[in-house]
Design a protein around this motif. Structure first.
Motif, PDB file in Angstrom:
ATOM      1  N   TYR A  55       0.853  -1.193   0.000  1.00 10.31           N
ATOM      2  CA  TYR A  55       0.000   0.000   0.000  1.00 10.31           C
ATOM      3  C   TYR A  55       0.886   1.239   0.000  1.00 10.31           C
ATOM      4  O   TYR A  55       1.773   1.379   0.831  1.00 10.31           O
ATOM      5  N   SER A  56       0.654   2.138  -0.944  1.00 12.81           N
ATOM      6  CA  SER A  56       1.544   3.290  -1.117  1.00 12.81           C
ATOM      7  C   SER A  56       0.792   4.610  -0.972  1.00 12.81           C
ATOM      8  O   SER A  56      -0.441   4.639  -0.857  1.00 12.81           O
ATOM      9  N   ASP A  57       1.542   5.696  -1.012  1.00 13.78           N
ATOM     10  CA  ASP A  57       0.948   7.033  -0.978  1.00 13.78           C
ATOM     11  C   ASP A  57       0.047   7.248  -2.193  1.00 13.78           C
ATOM     12  O   ASP A  57      -0.971   7.938  -2.095  1.00 13.78           O
ATOM     13  N   GLU A  58       0.420   6.663  -3.332  1.00 17.48           N
ATOM     14  CA  GLU A  58      -0.401   6.783  -4.537  1.00 17.48           C
ATOM     15  C   GLU A  58      -1.746   6.078  -4.346  1.00 17.48           C
ATOM     16  O   GLU A  58      -2.784   6.581  -4.769  1.00 17.48           O
ATOM     17  N   ASP A  59      -1.721   4.904  -3.699  1.00 19.71           N
ATOM     18  CA  ASP A  59      -2.968   4.191  -3.396  1.00 19.71           C
ATOM     19  C   ASP A  59      -3.849   5.048  -2.493  1.00 19.71           C
ATOM     20  O   ASP A  59      -5.053   5.174  -2.716  1.00 19.71           O
ATOM     21  N   HIS A  60      -3.233   5.628  -1.478  1.00 18.08           N
ATOM     22  CA  HIS A  60      -3.983   6.452  -0.532  1.00 18.08           C
ATOM     23  C   HIS A  60      -4.574   7.677  -1.230  1.00 18.08           C
ATOM     24  O   HIS A  60      -5.721   8.056  -0.980  1.00 18.08           O
ATOM     25  N   ALA A  61      -3.799   8.285  -2.127  1.00 19.24           N
ATOM     26  CA  ALA A  61      -4.283   9.455  -2.869  1.00 19.24           C
ATOM     27  C   ALA A  61      -5.468   9.078  -3.769  1.00 19.24           C
ATOM     28  O   ALA A  61      -6.439   9.843  -3.880  1.00 19.24           O
ATOM     29  N   ALA A  62      -5.411   7.907  -4.386  1.00 16.10           N
ATOM     30  CA  ALA A  62      -6.506   7.457  -5.251  1.00 16.10           C
ATOM     31  C   ALA A  62      -7.775   7.226  -4.429  1.00 16.10           C
ATOM     32  O   ALA A  62      -8.882   7.584  -4.855  1.00 16.10           O
ATOM     33  N   GLY A  91     -16.295 -10.136   4.125  1.00 13.20           N
ATOM     34  CA  GLY A  91     -17.445 -10.852   3.597  1.00 13.20           C
ATOM     35  C   GLY A  91     -17.528 -12.280   4.105  1.00 13.20           C
ATOM     36  O   GLY A  91     -16.580 -12.822   4.671  1.00 13.20           O
ATOM     37  N   ASP A  92     -18.701 -12.906   3.880  1.00 16.53           N
ATOM     38  CA  ASP A  92     -18.899 -14.290   4.323  1.00 16.53           C
ATOM     39  C   ASP A  92     -18.100 -15.284   3.499  1.00 16.53           C
ATOM     40  O   ASP A  92     -17.539 -16.238   4.027  1.00 16.53           O
ATOM     41  N   THR A  93     -18.047 -15.062   2.179  1.00 20.79           N
ATOM     42  CA  THR A  93     -17.386 -16.038   1.305  1.00 20.79           C
ATOM     43  C   THR A  93     -16.071 -15.549   0.733  1.00 20.79           C
ATOM     44  O   THR A  93     -15.243 -16.358   0.331  1.00 20.79           O
ATOM     45  N   VAL A  94     -15.884 -14.236   0.671  1.00 22.93           N
ATOM     46  CA  VAL A  94     -14.670 -13.677   0.087  1.00 22.93           C
ATOM     47  C   VAL A  94     -14.333 -12.385   0.816  1.00 22.93           C
ATOM     48  O   VAL A  94     -15.219 -11.690   1.298  1.00 22.93           O
ATOM     49  N   CYS A  95     -13.050 -12.097   0.934  1.00 21.39           N
ATOM     50  CA  CYS A  95     -12.607 -10.852   1.560  1.00 21.39           C
ATOM     51  C   CYS A  95     -11.746 -10.083   0.567  1.00 21.39           C
ATOM     52  O   CYS A  95     -10.788 -10.624   0.027  1.00 21.39           O
ATOM     53  N   GLY A  96     -12.123  -8.828   0.318  1.00 17.47           N
ATOM     54  CA  GLY A  96     -11.388  -8.002  -0.622  1.00 17.47           C
ATOM     55  C   GLY A  96     -10.295  -7.207   0.063  1.00 17.47           C
ATOM     56  O   GLY A  96     -10.188  -7.180   1.286  1.00 17.47           O
ATOM     57  N   LEU A  97      -9.491  -6.541  -0.745  1.00 20.12           N
ATOM     58  CA  LEU A  97      -8.422  -5.689  -0.235  1.00 20.12           C
ATOM     59  C   LEU A  97      -8.855  -4.233  -0.282  1.00 20.12           C
ATOM     60  O   LEU A  97      -9.738  -3.856  -1.050  1.00 20.12           O
ATOM     61  N   HIS A  98      -8.225  -3.440   0.530  1.00 18.46           N
ATOM     62  CA  HIS A  98      -8.490  -1.998   0.555  1.00 18.46           C
ATOM     63  C   HIS A  98      -7.594  -1.333  -0.474  1.00 18.46           C
ATOM     64  O   HIS A  98      -6.504  -0.836  -0.169  1.00 18.46           O
ATOM     65  N   VAL A  99      -8.036  -1.369  -1.736  1.00 15.46           N
ATOM     66  CA  VAL A  99      -7.331  -0.746  -2.852  1.00 15.46           C
ATOM     67  C   VAL A  99      -8.360  -0.005  -3.700  1.00 15.46           C
ATOM     68  O   VAL A  99      -9.550  -0.339  -3.685  1.00 15.46           O
ATOM     69  N   ALA A 100      -7.919   0.993  -4.440  1.00 14.43           N
ATOM     70  CA  ALA A 100      -8.830   1.823  -5.228  1.00 14.43           C
ATOM     71  C   ALA A 100      -9.639   0.995  -6.235  1.00 14.43           C
ATOM     72  O   ALA A 100     -10.812   1.287  -6.473  1.00 14.43           O
TER      73      ALA A 100
END
Length: 124
Positions: A55-62, A91-100
């Motif tokens: 996770y980068s500053d660019e991800d956070h900015a997006a 989620g119950d069946t899948v977990c996503g990432l915190h990305v834009a």
């Protein structure tokens, strides 16, 4: 080392008061709202273990830009918009990432109806 120095600095009553005032002032500025929302969602994702290692500053900015888009749409339309994780973080069946790429801007009503589910086709 930095955490200890920060904690030591904050332990001094005068510094604690200064920090409290500075934080309240920053939070009160409307232009900082998107950044504050992005920071809150990043911290929540980190606690859930959904923040990628790269996770980068660019991800956070997006992500901040997506929060700003939701704020702008809310102001333009009068309908409340929010940022939503397409693949839920816990989620119950899948977990996503915190990305834009996993965040969409939708109305609050749509977000509440969606809940913690994956809606539609997901293309990987």
């Amino acid at each position: 080392k930095t955490k200890i120095a920060r904690a030591t600095w904050r332990a001094i009553p005068e510094n604690k008061a200064k920090n409290k005032i500075a934080n309240a002032t920053w939070r009160a500025i409307p232009e900082n709202r998107a950044g504050r929302l992005a920071n809150n969602s990043k911290n929540r994702a980190k606690k859930l273990g959904c923040l990628p290692d790269n996770y980068s500053d660019e991800d956070h900015a997006a992500i901040t830009a997506l929060h700003q888009k939701a704020i702008d749409l809310t102001e333009e339309t009068g309908i409340r918009y929010e940022c939503d994780h397409i693949l839920p973080l816990n989620g119950d069946t899948v977990c996503g990432l915190h990305v834009a790429a996993n965040i969409q801007v939708i109305t609050r009503a749509e977000n509440l109806a969606k809940g913690n589910k994956v809606i539609g086709d997901i293309k990987c």
